[in-house]
Design an enzyme around this catalytic site. Structure first.
Site, mmCIF file in Angstrom:
data_model
loop_
_atom_site.group_PDB
_atom_site.id
_atom_site.type_symbol
_atom_site.label_atom_id
_atom_site.label_comp_id
_atom_site.label_asym_id
_atom_site.label_seq_id
_atom_site.Cartn_x
_atom_site.Cartn_y
_atom_site.Cartn_z
ATOM 1 N N ARG A 52 30.941 26.613 26.907
ATOM 2 C CA ARG A 52 30.847 25.462 27.826
ATOM 3 C C ARG A 52 30.917 24.270 27.329
ATOM 4 O O ARG A 52 31.750 23.501 27.612
ATOM 5 C CB ARG A 52 29.569 25.649 28.621
ATOM 6 C CG ARG A 52 29.499 24.633 29.807
ATOM 7 C CD ARG A 52 28.292 24.948 30.557
ATOM 8 N NE ARG A 52 27.066 24.589 30.022
ATOM 9 C CZ ARG A 52 25.463 24.657 30.469
ATOM 10 N NH1 ARG A 52 25.687 25.182 31.617
ATOM 11 N NH2 ARG A 52 24.597 24.426 29.800
ATOM 12 N N LYS A 151 29.773 19.131 31.215
ATOM 13 C CA LYS A 151 28.385 18.519 30.730
ATOM 14 C C LYS A 151 28.761 17.492 29.911
ATOM 15 O O LYS A 151 28.980 17.520 28.652
ATOM 16 C CB LYS A 151 27.676 19.814 30.016
ATOM 17 C CG LYS A 151 26.266 19.312 30.202
ATOM 18 C CD LYS A 151 25.347 20.609 29.746
ATOM 19 C CE LYS A 151 23.942 20.464 29.365
ATOM 20 N NZ LYS A 151 23.145 19.841 30.424
ATOM 21 N N GLU A 184 23.103 20.647 43.570
ATOM 22 C CA GLU A 184 22.307 21.025 42.494
ATOM 23 C C GLU A 184 21.024 19.877 42.399
ATOM 24 O O GLU A 184 20.869 19.097 43.162
ATOM 25 C CB GLU A 184 22.850 21.135 41.053
ATOM 26 C CG GLU A 184 23.375 19.780 40.805
ATOM 27 C CD GLU A 184 24.094 20.054 39.363
ATOM 28 O OE1 GLU A 184 24.062 21.015 38.529
ATOM 29 O OE2 GLU A 184 24.872 19.037 38.876
HETATM 30 N N1 PMP Z 1 22.846 21.009 36.265
HETATM 31 C C1 PMP Z 1 22.908 20.265 35.450
HETATM 32 C C2 PMP Z 1 23.247 18.909 35.771
HETATM 33 C C3 PMP Z 1 22.234 20.240 34.096
HETATM 34 O O1 PMP Z 1 22.295 19.298 33.222
HETATM 35 C C4 PMP Z 1 21.709 21.562 33.652
HETATM 36 C C5 PMP Z 1 21.276 21.581 32.422
HETATM 37 N N2 PMP Z 1 20.139 21.100 32.029
HETATM 38 C C6 PMP Z 1 21.585 22.618 34.585
HETATM 39 C C7 PMP Z 1 22.303 22.476 35.862
HETATM 40 C C8 PMP Z 1 21.382 24.018 34.267
HETATM 41 O O2 PMP Z 1 22.278 24.749 33.466
HETATM 42 P P1 PMP Z 1 21.830 25.626 32.254
HETATM 43 O O3 PMP Z 1 20.914 26.690 32.914
HETATM 44 O O4 PMP Z 1 22.823 26.049 31.555
HETATM 45 O O5 PMP Z 1 20.860 24.697 31.140
#
Ligand code: PMP
Length: 288
Positions: A52, A151, A184
């Site tokens: 990622r 990200k 989200e």
């Molecule tokens: N959405 C956002 C905006 C995030 O920053 C994150 C990670 N903290 C997630 C979702 C969750 O992703 P992951 O399970 O890969 O940590």
């Protein structure tokens, strides 16, 4: 205890881990990052996080100054040097030192640093009792702006939503996209349960494709549960039987109230509790 930080290809003492004030990561939020867990001394889902990171970097046209295999080695060395058994890693790549103009192409060298430390996002009690959230008025990034799957170091969109949560005395906010569908939470993915079926918004709704989300979907299917990716509205959140968030730092956490509407019986429900337990076992290497 002072930490050992990976910076510029080697481990240095925390006090020596310094970045220029001209770094565009700082001046413009120009960079990408990953947050990764360590469980039982094992870096969790490292390959997925590295993948990622490279994808995020590609989208913003940033060169990660290291090969994938060397980067994996660097993360492992940083964990080892700090004797982290159960902890959290922050892996950051910035555009590097530039001038006061925006131009990223004249930035000298992209900077890569790795911090391995501890984290407790929410108190244990919140996992037992469940968390309250509010709907944010701040809309998640439009997909034609910086894509929400990237990200990037620019989290202001989510930070504004987080401030809305804190202004309402709750720890988290739910963000919607420009069409009004659930995207989200500010740092976590959203799941609901209704009539025994699990629903989660597709990544196209404006969320990061969470690594925890992917694992939880897999674990739920293994338990014989149906998981459907579909657009969700505020209405769906208000009337669901169960509601939970997933993320590297938060893991799996139940939501028991949104905008003053109580979810289910006001406690994390059976599916949430089951998936939290399954995730814990998986993360600690018990089995998949
Ligand atoms: N959405 C956002 C905006 C995030 O920053 C994150 C990670 N903290 C997630 C979702 C969750 O992703 P992951 O399970 O890969 O940590």
């Amino acid at each position: 205890m002072a930490l050992k930080i990976w910076l510029d290809g080697k481990l240095v003492d925390q006090e020596e881990a310094k970045i220029s004030v001209f770094d565009h990561g700082l001046l413009y939020g120009d960079g990408v990052f990953e947050g990764i867990r360590v469980y039982n001394g094992r870096v969790f889902e490292l390959e997925a996080h590295i993948k990622r990171l490279y994808e995020s970097a590609k989208v913003i046209r940033l060169v990660v100054p290291m090969s994938r295999s060397k980067l994996i080695g660097a993360v492992e060395k940083t964990v080892e040097a700090n004797a982290v058994i159960d902890g959290y890693i922050r892996l950051v790549v910035t555009r590097g030192t530039g001038t006061l103009g925006l131009n990223p192409l004249i930035c000298e060298n992209s900077k890569l640093f790795i911090i391995a430390d501890n984290i407790q996002l929410y108190p244990e009690e919140l996992y037992e009792k469940g968390m309250k959230v509010v709907s944010a008025t701040t809309v998640r990034n439009h997909p034609l702006a910086i894509p929400p799957q990237v990200k990037s170091l620019n989290y202001l969109n989510n930070i504004l939503a987080k401030i809305e949560a804190l202004d309402n005395d709750v720890p988290e906010a739910i963000m919607y996209n420009h069409e009004g569908y659930v995207a989200e939470a500010t740092g976590d993915n959203v799941f609901i349960v209704r009539d025994g079926v699990i629903y989660t918004p597709p990544a196209e709704a404006g969320s990061l494709e969470g690594i925890t989300r992917g694992i939880v979907i897999k674990l739920a299917k293994e338990e014989g549960l149906e998981v459907v990716e579909k657009n969700l509205t505020r209405f769906d959140l208000y009337i669901c039987d169960e509601f939970f968030l997933t993320g590297t730092a938060a893991e799996v956490i139940g939501i028991v109230e949104i905008d003053g509407r109580v979810i289910g019986d006001g406690k994390p429900g059976p599916v949430t509790r089951l998936l939290r337990k399954k995730f814990f076992e998986y993360a600690h290497g018990k089995k998949l």
